[in-house]
Design a protein around this motif. Structure first.
Motif, PDB file in Angstrom:
ATOM      1  N   ASP A   1       0.830  -1.204   0.000  1.00 10.91           N
ATOM      2  CA  ASP A   1       0.000   0.000   0.000  1.00 10.91           C
ATOM      3  C   ASP A   1       0.864   1.253   0.000  1.00 10.91           C
ATOM      4  O   ASP A   1       0.574   2.220  -0.714  1.00 10.91           O
ATOM      5  CB  ASP A   1      -0.926  -0.009   1.229  1.00 10.91           C
TER       6      ASP A   1
ATOM      7  N   GLN B   1      -5.044   4.335  -7.250  1.00 13.34           N
ATOM      8  CA  GLN B   1      -5.819   4.524  -6.017  1.00 13.34           C
ATOM      9  C   GLN B   1      -6.805   3.378  -5.784  1.00 13.34           C
ATOM     10  O   GLN B   1      -7.003   2.938  -4.648  1.00 13.34           O
ATOM     11  CB  GLN B   1      -6.573   5.858  -6.074  1.00 13.34           C
ATOM     12  N   ILE B   2      -7.403   2.894  -6.856  1.00 16.17           N
ATOM     13  CA  ILE B   2      -8.318   1.745  -6.722  1.00 16.17           C
ATOM     14  C   ILE B   2      -7.554   0.520  -6.233  1.00 16.17           C
ATOM     15  O   ILE B   2      -8.020  -0.224  -5.363  1.00 16.17           O
ATOM     16  CB  ILE B   2      -9.010   1.457  -8.068  1.00 16.17           C
ATOM     17  N   GLU B   3      -6.367   0.325  -6.783  1.00 20.94           N
ATOM     18  CA  GLU B   3      -5.545  -0.803  -6.348  1.00 20.94           C
ATOM     19  C   GLU B   3      -5.145  -0.650  -4.888  1.00 20.94           C
ATOM     20  O   GLU B   3      -5.114  -1.623  -4.130  1.00 20.94           O
ATOM     21  CB  GLU B   3      -4.304  -0.898  -7.234  1.00 20.94           C
ATOM     22  N   SER B   4      -4.858   0.587  -4.480  1.00 20.43           N
ATOM     23  CA  SER B   4      -4.511   0.842  -3.081  1.00 20.43           C
ATOM     24  C   SER B   4      -5.696   0.535  -2.167  1.00 20.43           C
ATOM     25  O   SER B   4      -5.530  -0.053  -1.087  1.00 20.43           O
ATOM     26  CB  SER B   4      -4.082   2.307  -2.916  1.00 20.43           C
ATOM     27  N   ASP B   5      -6.897   0.914  -2.578  1.00 17.62           N
ATOM     28  CA  ASP B   5      -8.095   0.613  -1.784  1.00 17.62           C
ATOM     29  C   ASP B   5      -8.285  -0.894  -1.643  1.00 17.62           C
ATOM     30  O   ASP B   5      -8.721  -1.388  -0.602  1.00 17.62           O
ATOM     31  CB  ASP B   5      -9.324   1.238  -2.437  1.00 17.62           C
ATOM     32  N   LYS B   6      -7.956  -1.624  -2.701  1.00 23.16           N
ATOM     33  CA  LYS B   6      -8.078  -3.083  -2.656  1.00 23.16           C
ATOM     34  C   LYS B   6      -7.143  -3.667  -1.596  1.00 23.16           C
ATOM     35  O   LYS B   6      -7.543  -4.550  -0.818  1.00 23.16           O
ATOM     36  CB  LYS B   6      -7.757  -3.662  -4.035  1.00 23.16           C
TER      37      LYS B   6
ATOM     38  N   ASN C   1      -3.610   7.519 -12.351  1.00 22.84           N
ATOM     39  CA  ASN C   1      -3.604   7.715 -10.901  1.00 22.84           C
ATOM     40  C   ASN C   1      -4.853   7.120 -10.264  1.00 22.84           C
ATOM     41  O   ASN C   1      -4.799   6.566  -9.146  1.00 22.84           O
ATOM     42  CB  ASN C   1      -3.514   9.213 -10.582  1.00 22.84           C
ATOM     43  N   LYS C   2      -5.976   7.196 -10.968  1.00 25.50           N
ATOM     44  CA  LYS C   2      -7.206   6.604 -10.440  1.00 25.50           C
ATOM     45  C   LYS C   2      -7.065   5.089 -10.308  1.00 25.50           C
ATOM     46  O   LYS C   2      -7.517   4.485  -9.318  1.00 25.50           O
ATOM     47  CB  LYS C   2      -8.382   6.952 -11.363  1.00 25.50           C
ATOM     48  N   LYS C   3      -6.444   4.452 -11.294  1.00 20.38           N
ATOM     49  CA  LYS C   3      -6.219   3.011 -11.226  1.00 20.38           C
ATOM     50  C   LYS C   3      -5.342   2.651 -10.027  1.00 20.38           C
ATOM     51  O   LYS C   3      -5.597   1.665  -9.323  1.00 20.38           O
ATOM     52  CB  LYS C   3      -5.560   2.526 -12.517  1.00 20.38           C
TER      53      LYS C   3
ATOM     54  N   ASP D   1      -8.349  -2.995   1.935  1.00 22.82           N
ATOM     55  CA  ASP D   1      -9.391  -3.946   2.316  1.00 22.82           C
ATOM     56  C   ASP D   1      -8.784  -5.297   2.693  1.00 22.82           C
ATOM     57  O   ASP D   1      -9.232  -5.948   3.644  1.00 22.82           O
ATOM     58  CB  ASP D   1     -10.381  -4.114   1.158  1.00 22.82           C
TER      59      ASP D   1
ATOM     60  N   SER E   1       1.512   6.659  -6.882  1.00 23.59           N
ATOM     61  CA  SER E   1       0.522   7.690  -7.203  1.00 23.59           C
ATOM     62  C   SER E   1       1.184   9.064  -7.290  1.00 23.59           C
ATOM     63  O   SER E   1       0.908   9.846  -8.207  1.00 23.59           O
ATOM     64  CB  SER E   1      -0.579   7.698  -6.130  1.00 23.59           C
TER      65      SER E   1
END
Length: 457
Positions: free
Chosen positions: A292, A354-359, A350-352, A362, A299
Protein backbone atom coordinates in the motif's frame (compact mmCIF):
# COMPACT_ATOMS: atom_id res chain seq x y z
CA UNK A 1 4.24 -54.63 38.94
CA UNK A 2 7.44 -52.76 39.68
CA UNK A 3 8.01 -52.25 35.92
CA UNK A 4 4.48 -50.93 35.50
CA UNK A 5 4.75 -48.46 38.37
CA UNK A 6 8.18 -47.28 37.17
CA UNK A 7 6.88 -46.53 33.66
CA UNK A 8 3.77 -44.92 35.03
CA UNK A 9 5.90 -42.65 37.22
CA UNK A 10 7.76 -41.39 34.16
CA UNK A 11 4.48 -40.66 32.39
CA UNK A 12 3.08 -38.77 35.38
CA UNK A 13 6.27 -36.69 35.61
CA UNK A 14 5.81 -35.76 31.94
CA UNK A 15 2.23 -34.72 32.67
CA UNK A 16 3.36 -32.59 35.58
CA UNK A 17 5.93 -30.86 33.38
CA UNK A 18 3.24 -30.34 30.75
CA UNK A 19 0.83 -28.63 33.15
CA UNK A 20 3.55 -26.24 34.29
CA UNK A 21 5.38 -25.89 30.96
CA UNK A 22 4.79 -22.15 30.77
CA UNK A 23 7.21 -21.61 33.65
CA UNK A 24 9.98 -23.55 31.91
CA UNK A 25 10.59 -21.91 28.57
CA UNK A 26 12.36 -24.21 26.13
CA UNK A 27 13.81 -23.73 22.71
CA UNK A 28 13.30 -25.99 19.75
CA UNK A 29 15.47 -29.06 19.44
CA UNK A 30 18.79 -28.00 17.78
CA UNK A 31 18.37 -30.83 15.27
CA UNK A 32 14.92 -29.49 14.41
CA UNK A 33 16.32 -25.96 14.07
CA UNK A 34 18.96 -27.28 11.66
CA UNK A 35 16.30 -29.04 9.59
CA UNK A 36 14.24 -25.85 9.46
CA UNK A 37 17.22 -23.85 8.17
CA UNK A 38 17.86 -26.46 5.50
CA UNK A 39 14.19 -26.40 4.57
CA UNK A 40 14.26 -22.60 4.23
CA UNK A 41 17.31 -22.82 1.98
CA UNK A 42 15.62 -25.45 -0.18
CA UNK A 43 12.14 -23.96 -0.50
CA UNK A 44 11.51 -22.59 -3.99
CA UNK A 45 8.77 -20.11 -3.04
CA UNK A 46 11.05 -18.49 -0.44
CA UNK A 47 13.73 -18.15 -3.13
CA UNK A 48 11.25 -16.57 -5.55
CA UNK A 49 10.19 -13.95 -3.01
CA UNK A 50 13.84 -13.15 -2.33
CA UNK A 51 14.46 -12.80 -6.07
CA UNK A 52 11.44 -10.49 -6.32
CA UNK A 53 12.97 -8.39 -3.55
CA UNK A 54 16.24 -8.26 -5.50
CA UNK A 55 14.32 -7.10 -8.57
CA UNK A 56 12.70 -4.30 -6.55
CA UNK A 57 16.12 -3.27 -5.21
CA UNK A 58 17.40 -3.19 -8.79
CA UNK A 59 14.45 -0.98 -9.79
CA UNK A 60 15.44 1.38 -6.98
CA UNK A 61 19.00 1.60 -8.27
CA UNK A 62 17.72 2.19 -11.81
CA UNK A 63 15.52 5.02 -10.58
CA UNK A 64 18.46 6.67 -8.80
CA UNK A 65 20.59 6.24 -11.93
CA UNK A 66 18.32 8.69 -13.79
CA UNK A 67 20.29 11.53 -12.15
CA UNK A 68 23.62 10.20 -13.38
CA UNK A 69 24.91 11.90 -16.56
CA UNK A 70 24.68 9.79 -19.72
CA UNK A 71 27.72 10.06 -21.99
CA UNK A 72 27.51 8.66 -25.52
CA UNK A 73 30.31 8.34 -28.07
CA UNK A 74 29.16 8.54 -31.70
CA UNK A 75 30.89 7.69 -34.95
CA UNK A 76 29.64 7.62 -38.55
CA UNK A 77 30.67 7.81 -42.19
CA UNK A 78 28.36 9.13 -44.91
CA UNK A 79 28.95 9.57 -48.66
CA UNK A 80 26.66 11.90 -50.58
CA UNK A 81 26.12 11.73 -54.33
CA UNK A 82 27.89 15.07 -54.64
CA UNK A 83 29.17 18.00 -52.64
CA UNK A 84 26.56 20.44 -51.38
CA UNK A 85 27.43 23.89 -52.76
CA UNK A 86 25.87 27.33 -53.23
CA UNK A 87 23.86 27.86 -56.38
CA UNK A 88 25.56 29.60 -59.32
CA UNK A 89 24.06 33.07 -58.69
CA UNK A 90 25.12 33.00 -55.06
CA UNK A 91 28.63 31.88 -56.03
CA UNK A 92 28.88 34.77 -58.56
CA UNK A 93 27.69 37.21 -55.90
CA UNK A 94 30.27 35.92 -53.40
CA UNK A 95 33.05 36.16 -56.03
CA UNK A 96 32.05 39.74 -57.00
CA UNK A 97 31.96 40.75 -53.38
CA UNK A 98 35.45 39.25 -52.88
CA UNK A 99 36.79 41.33 -55.85
CA UNK A 100 35.31 44.55 -54.46
CA UNK A 101 36.91 43.92 -51.09
CA UNK A 102 40.30 43.30 -52.73
CA UNK A 103 40.04 46.49 -54.82
CA UNK A 104 39.16 48.47 -51.72
CA UNK A 105 42.08 46.97 -49.87
CA UNK A 106 44.67 47.91 -52.58
CA UNK A 107 43.09 51.28 -53.39
CA UNK A 108 41.74 50.53 -56.86
CA UNK A 109 38.44 52.17 -57.88
CA UNK A 110 35.59 49.71 -57.80
CA UNK A 111 34.84 50.13 -61.55
CA UNK A 112 38.46 49.38 -62.54
CA UNK A 113 39.11 45.79 -63.64
CA UNK A 114 41.02 43.69 -61.10
CA UNK A 115 44.63 43.22 -62.18
CA UNK A 116 45.55 39.83 -63.57
CA UNK A 117 47.34 37.49 -61.20
CA UNK A 118 45.43 38.52 -58.05
CA UNK A 119 44.46 35.22 -56.43
CA UNK A 120 40.77 34.60 -55.69
CA UNK A 121 39.33 32.02 -53.33
CA UNK A 122 36.48 29.82 -54.47
CA UNK A 123 33.43 29.62 -52.15
CA UNK A 124 33.60 26.65 -49.80
CA UNK A 125 31.20 23.78 -50.13
CA UNK A 126 28.32 23.84 -47.71
CA UNK A 127 28.99 20.12 -47.13
CA UNK A 128 31.57 17.82 -48.66
CA UNK A 129 30.17 14.60 -50.05
CA UNK A 130 32.44 12.48 -47.83
CA UNK A 131 31.39 12.97 -44.22
CA UNK A 132 33.31 11.38 -41.36
CA UNK A 133 32.04 12.28 -37.91
CA UNK A 134 33.13 11.44 -34.38
CA UNK A 135 31.47 13.11 -31.41
CA UNK A 136 30.42 12.80 -27.79
CA UNK A 137 26.98 13.62 -26.37
CA UNK A 138 26.09 14.44 -22.77
CA UNK A 139 22.57 14.14 -21.38
CA UNK A 140 22.06 14.94 -17.72
CA UNK A 141 18.70 15.11 -15.94
CA UNK A 142 18.87 17.90 -13.37
CA UNK A 143 15.31 17.74 -12.06
CA UNK A 144 12.74 15.01 -12.70
CA UNK A 145 9.78 16.72 -11.12
CA UNK A 146 10.11 14.41 -8.04
CA UNK A 147 9.42 11.36 -10.24
CA UNK A 148 12.77 9.80 -9.29
CA UNK A 149 12.32 10.47 -5.57
CA UNK A 150 8.86 8.88 -5.51
CA UNK A 151 9.97 6.01 -7.76
CA UNK A 152 12.81 5.20 -5.36
CA UNK A 153 10.44 5.19 -2.40
CA UNK A 154 7.97 2.96 -4.26
CA UNK A 155 10.72 0.46 -5.08
CA UNK A 156 11.95 0.44 -1.48
CA UNK A 157 8.49 -0.37 -0.14
CA UNK A 158 7.99 -3.02 -2.81
CA UNK A 159 11.29 -4.66 -1.80
CA UNK A 160 10.22 -4.55 1.85
CA UNK A 161 6.92 -6.18 0.90
CA UNK A 162 8.72 -9.02 -0.87
CA UNK A 163 10.99 -9.51 2.14
CA UNK A 164 7.97 -9.76 4.46
CA UNK A 165 6.30 -12.22 2.10
CA UNK A 166 9.50 -14.25 2.19
CA UNK A 167 9.42 -14.24 6.00
CA UNK A 168 5.75 -15.27 5.99
CA UNK A 169 6.54 -18.14 3.64
CA UNK A 170 9.44 -19.12 5.87
CA UNK A 171 7.00 -19.34 8.79
CA UNK A 172 4.82 -21.72 6.77
CA UNK A 173 7.82 -23.87 5.89
CA UNK A 174 8.98 -23.92 9.50
CA UNK A 175 5.50 -24.88 10.74
CA UNK A 176 5.31 -27.76 8.26
CA UNK A 177 8.73 -29.07 9.25
CA UNK A 178 7.96 -28.74 12.97
CA UNK A 179 4.68 -30.60 12.53
CA UNK A 180 6.29 -33.41 10.51
CA UNK A 181 9.14 -33.68 13.01
CA UNK A 182 6.62 -33.87 15.86
CA UNK A 183 4.64 -36.51 14.00
CA UNK A 184 7.84 -38.54 13.75
CA UNK A 185 8.36 -38.04 17.49
CA UNK A 186 4.76 -39.15 18.09
CA UNK A 187 5.39 -42.30 16.06
CA UNK A 188 8.45 -43.08 18.18
CA UNK A 189 6.45 -42.35 21.33
CA UNK A 190 3.76 -44.77 20.13
CA UNK A 191 6.46 -47.39 19.67
CA UNK A 192 7.54 -46.80 23.25
CA UNK A 193 3.97 -47.35 24.44
CA UNK A 194 3.77 -50.51 22.32
CA UNK A 195 7.02 -51.76 23.83
CA UNK A 196 5.59 -51.22 27.31
CA UNK A 197 2.49 -53.24 26.41
CA UNK A 198 4.68 -55.90 24.83
CA UNK A 199 6.61 -56.22 28.09
CA UNK A 200 3.36 -56.60 30.02
CA UNK A 201 2.26 -59.35 27.62
CA UNK A 202 5.53 -61.17 28.12
CA UNK A 203 5.03 -61.05 31.88
CA UNK A 204 1.48 -62.29 31.44
CA UNK A 205 2.69 -65.10 29.16
CA UNK A 206 5.10 -66.33 31.81
CA UNK A 207 2.40 -66.26 34.44
CA UNK A 208 -0.20 -68.08 32.31
CA UNK A 209 2.35 -70.69 31.21
CA UNK A 210 3.18 -71.42 34.81
CA UNK A 211 -0.50 -71.43 35.71
CA UNK A 212 -1.21 -74.01 32.98
CA UNK A 213 1.53 -76.24 34.38
CA UNK A 214 -0.16 -76.06 37.77
CA UNK A 215 -3.61 -76.64 36.32
CA UNK A 216 -4.76 -73.11 37.17
CA UNK A 217 -5.27 -71.95 33.54
CA UNK A 218 -6.16 -73.43 30.19
CA UNK A 219 -4.27 -73.38 26.87
CA UNK A 220 -7.06 -71.13 25.54
CA UNK A 221 -5.83 -68.37 27.85
CA UNK A 222 -2.35 -68.69 26.40
CA UNK A 223 -3.70 -68.60 22.82
CA UNK A 224 -5.54 -65.37 23.60
CA UNK A 225 -2.31 -63.83 24.79
CA UNK A 226 -0.53 -65.07 21.65
CA UNK A 227 -3.26 -63.42 19.55
CA UNK A 228 -2.68 -60.18 21.39
CA UNK A 229 1.04 -60.50 20.65
CA UNK A 230 0.34 -61.02 16.93
CA UNK A 231 -1.82 -57.92 16.93
CA UNK A 232 1.06 -56.10 18.61
CA UNK A 233 3.41 -57.21 15.80
CA UNK A 234 0.98 -55.62 13.29
CA UNK A 235 1.17 -52.36 15.24
CA UNK A 236 4.97 -52.44 15.13
CA UNK A 237 4.78 -52.92 11.35
CA UNK A 238 2.51 -49.87 11.12
CA UNK A 239 5.12 -47.97 13.13
CA UNK A 240 7.81 -48.78 10.57
CA UNK A 241 5.56 -47.75 7.70
CA UNK A 242 4.65 -44.44 9.34
CA UNK A 243 8.30 -43.77 10.11
CA UNK A 244 9.30 -44.42 6.48
CA UNK A 245 6.59 -42.08 5.20
CA UNK A 246 7.51 -39.25 7.59
CA UNK A 247 11.21 -39.60 6.77
CA UNK A 248 10.28 -39.22 3.09
CA UNK A 249 8.26 -36.08 3.84
CA UNK A 250 11.12 -34.57 5.85
CA UNK A 251 13.48 -35.40 3.00
CA UNK A 252 11.24 -33.55 0.54
CA UNK A 253 10.94 -30.54 2.87
CA UNK A 254 14.58 -30.19 3.89
CA UNK A 255 16.70 -32.00 1.31
CA UNK A 256 18.46 -33.89 4.11
CA UNK A 257 19.60 -37.42 3.29
CA UNK A 258 17.07 -40.15 4.08
CA UNK A 259 19.77 -42.22 5.76
CA UNK A 260 20.46 -39.35 8.17
CA UNK A 261 16.77 -38.72 8.84
CA UNK A 262 16.19 -42.42 9.51
CA UNK A 263 18.71 -42.23 12.36
CA UNK A 264 16.81 -39.42 14.10
CA UNK A 265 14.96 -40.27 17.29
CA UNK A 266 12.98 -37.12 18.13
CA UNK A 267 11.06 -36.83 21.38
CA UNK A 268 7.94 -34.93 22.26
CA UNK A 269 9.69 -32.45 24.50
CA UNK A 270 7.43 -29.75 25.82
CA UNK A 271 7.91 -26.33 24.30
CA UNK A 272 7.06 -23.09 26.00
CA UNK A 273 7.74 -19.40 25.65
CA UNK A 274 8.06 -16.77 28.34
CA UNK A 275 6.85 -14.12 25.88
CA UNK A 276 3.74 -15.99 24.83
CA UNK A 277 1.63 -13.08 26.08
CA UNK A 278 3.35 -10.73 23.61
CA UNK A 279 1.91 -10.02 20.18
CA UNK A 280 3.64 -8.68 17.10
CA UNK A 281 2.26 -7.74 13.71
CA UNK A 282 2.26 -10.71 11.33
CA UNK A 283 4.55 -10.64 8.31
CA UNK A 284 1.58 -11.11 5.98
CA UNK A 285 0.02 -7.85 7.21
CA UNK A 286 3.35 -6.04 7.06
CA UNK A 287 3.72 -7.14 3.43
CA UNK A 288 0.28 -5.77 2.53
CA UNK A 289 1.04 -2.48 4.29
CA UNK A 290 4.30 -2.13 2.37
CA UNK A 291 2.49 -2.72 -0.92
CA UNK A 292 0.00 0.00 0.00
CA UNK A 293 2.86 2.39 0.79
CA UNK A 294 4.49 1.55 -2.55
CA UNK A 295 1.23 2.38 -4.32
CA UNK A 296 1.00 5.73 -2.51
CA UNK A 297 4.43 6.72 -3.82
CA UNK A 298 3.53 5.37 -7.24
CA UNK A 299 0.52 7.69 -7.20
CA UNK A 300 2.78 10.64 -6.39
CA UNK A 301 5.12 9.61 -9.18
CA UNK A 302 2.21 9.58 -11.65
CA UNK A 303 1.06 13.02 -10.50
CA UNK A 304 4.58 14.41 -11.00
CA UNK A 305 3.98 14.09 -14.75
CA UNK A 306 2.67 17.69 -14.65
CA UNK A 307 5.75 19.08 -12.90
CA UNK A 308 8.38 20.60 -15.27
CA UNK A 309 11.50 18.49 -15.89
CA UNK A 310 14.91 20.08 -16.43
CA UNK A 311 17.85 18.50 -18.23
CA UNK A 312 21.27 19.54 -19.54
CA UNK A 313 22.53 18.52 -22.96
CA UNK A 314 25.98 18.89 -24.46
CA UNK A 315 27.68 17.92 -27.74
CA UNK A 316 31.26 18.02 -29.02
CA UNK A 317 32.65 17.13 -32.47
CA UNK A 318 36.11 15.56 -32.57
CA UNK A 319 36.54 15.91 -36.38
CA UNK A 320 36.06 19.44 -37.67
CA UNK A 321 37.10 19.19 -41.32
CA UNK A 322 34.00 17.27 -42.44
CA UNK A 323 31.52 19.54 -40.65
CA UNK A 324 29.21 21.63 -42.76
CA UNK A 325 29.42 25.40 -42.61
CA UNK A 326 26.31 25.37 -40.42
CA UNK A 327 27.39 22.66 -37.95
CA UNK A 328 28.77 23.80 -34.56
CA UNK A 329 31.87 22.18 -33.11
CA UNK A 330 30.28 22.05 -29.67
CA UNK A 331 27.26 23.26 -27.77
CA UNK A 332 25.81 23.10 -24.26
CA UNK A 333 22.20 23.78 -23.39
CA UNK A 334 19.67 23.49 -20.59
CA UNK A 335 16.09 22.62 -21.44
CA UNK A 336 12.79 22.23 -19.63
CA UNK A 337 9.83 20.00 -20.46
CA UNK A 338 6.41 20.84 -19.05
CA UNK A 339 3.52 18.51 -19.75
CA UNK A 340 0.46 20.76 -19.55
CA UNK A 341 -2.26 18.39 -20.80
CA UNK A 342 -1.92 14.70 -21.69
CA UNK A 343 -5.48 13.83 -22.60
CA UNK A 344 -6.41 12.73 -19.03
CA UNK A 345 -3.90 9.86 -19.13
CA UNK A 346 -2.25 10.90 -15.87
CA UNK A 347 -5.55 11.35 -14.08
CA UNK A 348 -6.87 7.96 -15.18
CA UNK A 349 -3.59 6.20 -14.39
CA UNK A 350 -3.60 7.71 -10.90
CA UNK A 351 -7.21 6.60 -10.44
CA UNK A 352 -6.22 3.01 -11.23
CA UNK A 353 -3.42 3.22 -8.66
CA UNK A 354 -5.82 4.52 -6.02
CA UNK A 355 -8.32 1.75 -6.72
CA UNK A 356 -5.55 -0.80 -6.35
CA UNK A 357 -4.51 0.84 -3.08
CA UNK A 358 -8.09 0.61 -1.78
CA UNK A 359 -8.08 -3.08 -2.66
CA UNK A 360 -4.96 -3.67 -0.56
CA UNK A 361 -6.37 -1.64 2.33
CA UNK A 362 -9.39 -3.95 2.32
CA UNK A 363 -7.07 -6.97 2.30
CA UNK A 364 -5.21 -5.53 5.31
CA UNK A 365 -8.50 -5.18 7.20
CA UNK A 366 -9.53 -8.72 6.32
CA UNK A 367 -6.12 -10.17 7.20
CA UNK A 368 -6.14 -8.38 10.56
CA UNK A 369 -9.55 -9.82 11.37
CA UNK A 370 -8.41 -13.32 10.40
CA UNK A 371 -5.27 -13.01 12.54
CA UNK A 372 -7.32 -11.87 15.53
CA UNK A 373 -9.60 -14.87 15.04
CA UNK A 374 -6.64 -17.26 14.74
CA UNK A 375 -5.19 -15.91 18.00
CA UNK A 376 -8.48 -16.56 19.82
CA UNK A 377 -8.71 -20.07 18.36
CA UNK A 378 -5.08 -20.84 19.22
CA UNK A 379 -5.55 -19.63 22.79
CA UNK A 380 -8.62 -21.84 23.15
CA UNK A 381 -6.72 -24.83 21.73
CA UNK A 382 -3.87 -24.04 24.10
CA UNK A 383 -6.17 -24.08 27.14
CA UNK A 384 -7.88 -27.21 25.87
CA UNK A 385 -4.51 -28.94 25.59
CA UNK A 386 -3.74 -28.19 29.23
CA UNK A 387 -7.18 -29.42 30.32
CA UNK A 388 -6.82 -32.54 28.21
CA UNK A 389 -3.48 -33.30 29.88
CA UNK A 390 -5.15 -33.31 33.27
CA UNK A 391 -7.84 -35.66 31.97
CA UNK A 392 -5.24 -38.02 30.51
CA UNK A 393 -3.47 -38.02 33.88
CA UNK A 394 -6.62 -39.36 35.56
CA UNK A 395 -7.23 -41.85 32.73
CA UNK A 396 -3.75 -43.32 33.14
CA UNK A 397 -4.21 -43.65 36.92
CA UNK A 398 -7.56 -45.37 36.43
CA UNK A 399 -6.23 -47.65 33.66
CA UNK A 400 -3.28 -48.66 35.83
CA UNK A 401 -5.43 -49.46 38.85
CA UNK A 402 -7.91 -51.37 36.70
CA UNK A 403 -5.14 -53.43 35.11
CA UNK A 404 -3.51 -54.26 38.44
CA UNK A 405 -6.84 -55.22 39.95
CA UNK A 406 -7.87 -57.39 36.98
CA UNK A 407 -4.53 -59.15 37.03
CA UNK A 408 -4.92 -60.03 40.69
CA UNK A 409 -8.50 -61.18 40.12
CA UNK A 410 -7.35 -63.40 37.27
CA UNK A 411 -4.69 -64.93 39.50
CA UNK A 412 -7.46 -65.79 41.94
CA UNK A 413 -9.63 -67.27 39.13
CA UNK A 414 -12.27 -64.55 39.59
CA UNK A 415 -12.29 -63.29 36.00
CA UNK A 416 -11.30 -64.64 32.55
CA UNK A 417 -8.10 -63.64 30.75
CA UNK A 418 -10.14 -61.49 28.35
CA UNK A 419 -10.81 -58.97 31.11
CA UNK A 420 -7.08 -58.69 31.84
CA UNK A 421 -6.26 -58.18 28.18
CA UNK A 422 -8.99 -55.56 27.85
CA UNK A 423 -7.59 -53.74 30.88
CA UNK A 424 -4.11 -53.90 29.35
CA UNK A 425 -5.49 -52.53 26.08
CA UNK A 426 -7.11 -49.65 27.99
CA UNK A 427 -3.77 -48.89 29.63
CA UNK A 428 -2.10 -48.92 26.22
CA UNK A 429 -4.73 -46.54 24.87
CA UNK A 430 -4.18 -44.22 27.83
CA UNK A 431 -0.46 -44.18 27.08
CA UNK A 432 -1.24 -43.30 23.45
CA UNK A 433 -3.51 -40.50 24.66
CA UNK A 434 -0.67 -39.11 26.75
CA UNK A 435 1.71 -38.98 23.81
CA UNK A 436 -0.98 -37.50 21.59
CA UNK A 437 -1.71 -34.95 24.33
CA UNK A 438 1.94 -33.87 24.27
CA UNK A 439 1.77 -33.69 20.47
CA UNK A 440 -1.37 -31.53 20.61
CA UNK A 441 0.26 -29.28 23.20
CA UNK A 442 3.18 -28.63 20.87
CA UNK A 443 0.74 -27.94 18.04
CA UNK A 444 -1.24 -25.52 20.21
CA UNK A 445 1.81 -23.60 21.43
CA UNK A 446 3.38 -23.44 17.96
CA UNK A 447 0.11 -22.25 16.41
CA UNK A 448 -0.33 -19.63 19.15
CA UNK A 449 3.21 -18.31 18.72
CA UNK A 450 2.70 -18.12 14.96
CA UNK A 451 -0.69 -16.44 15.30
CA UNK A 452 0.86 -13.80 17.57
CA UNK A 453 3.79 -13.29 15.21
CA UNK A 454 6.44 -14.38 17.72
CA UNK A 455 7.38 -17.81 16.36
CA UNK A 456 11.16 -18.17 16.59
CA UNK A 457 13.26 -20.81 14.88
Amino acid sequence: MHLLRSRLGILIMAIACFINFHSNAQQLDPILQDLIQKGLSKNHQVKRYQLDADLANTDEKMAKAVYLPKVTLNGSYTRLNDDITFDENTQNLLMSTQKLLIKEAIGIPFNTPLPAGVPLTEAQNLQNKNILKSSVDLNWVLFSGFAVKNGVKASQHKAASMNYLSLAEQDKVALKIIETYDQLALVYASKSALTTTEDYLKEQTKFVTKAIENGLATPIDLKKIELAQLQMAGKFLAFEQNKTLLVEVLHQLTGEKKETLALLHPKLDLIGNDTISNTEKRNEIKALEEVDQALQFKSKMVKSNFIPKVALQGHYEFIEKDLSLLDPIWYVGVGAKWNVFDGNQTRLTNKKVQIESDKYKDQITEATEMVDLSIIKSELDYKAAIQNAQIVHKEIELAEETYLMSREQYKNNLIPINVVLDALKDLEQANFKLQNSLFQQRRAVTALLHAKGILKY
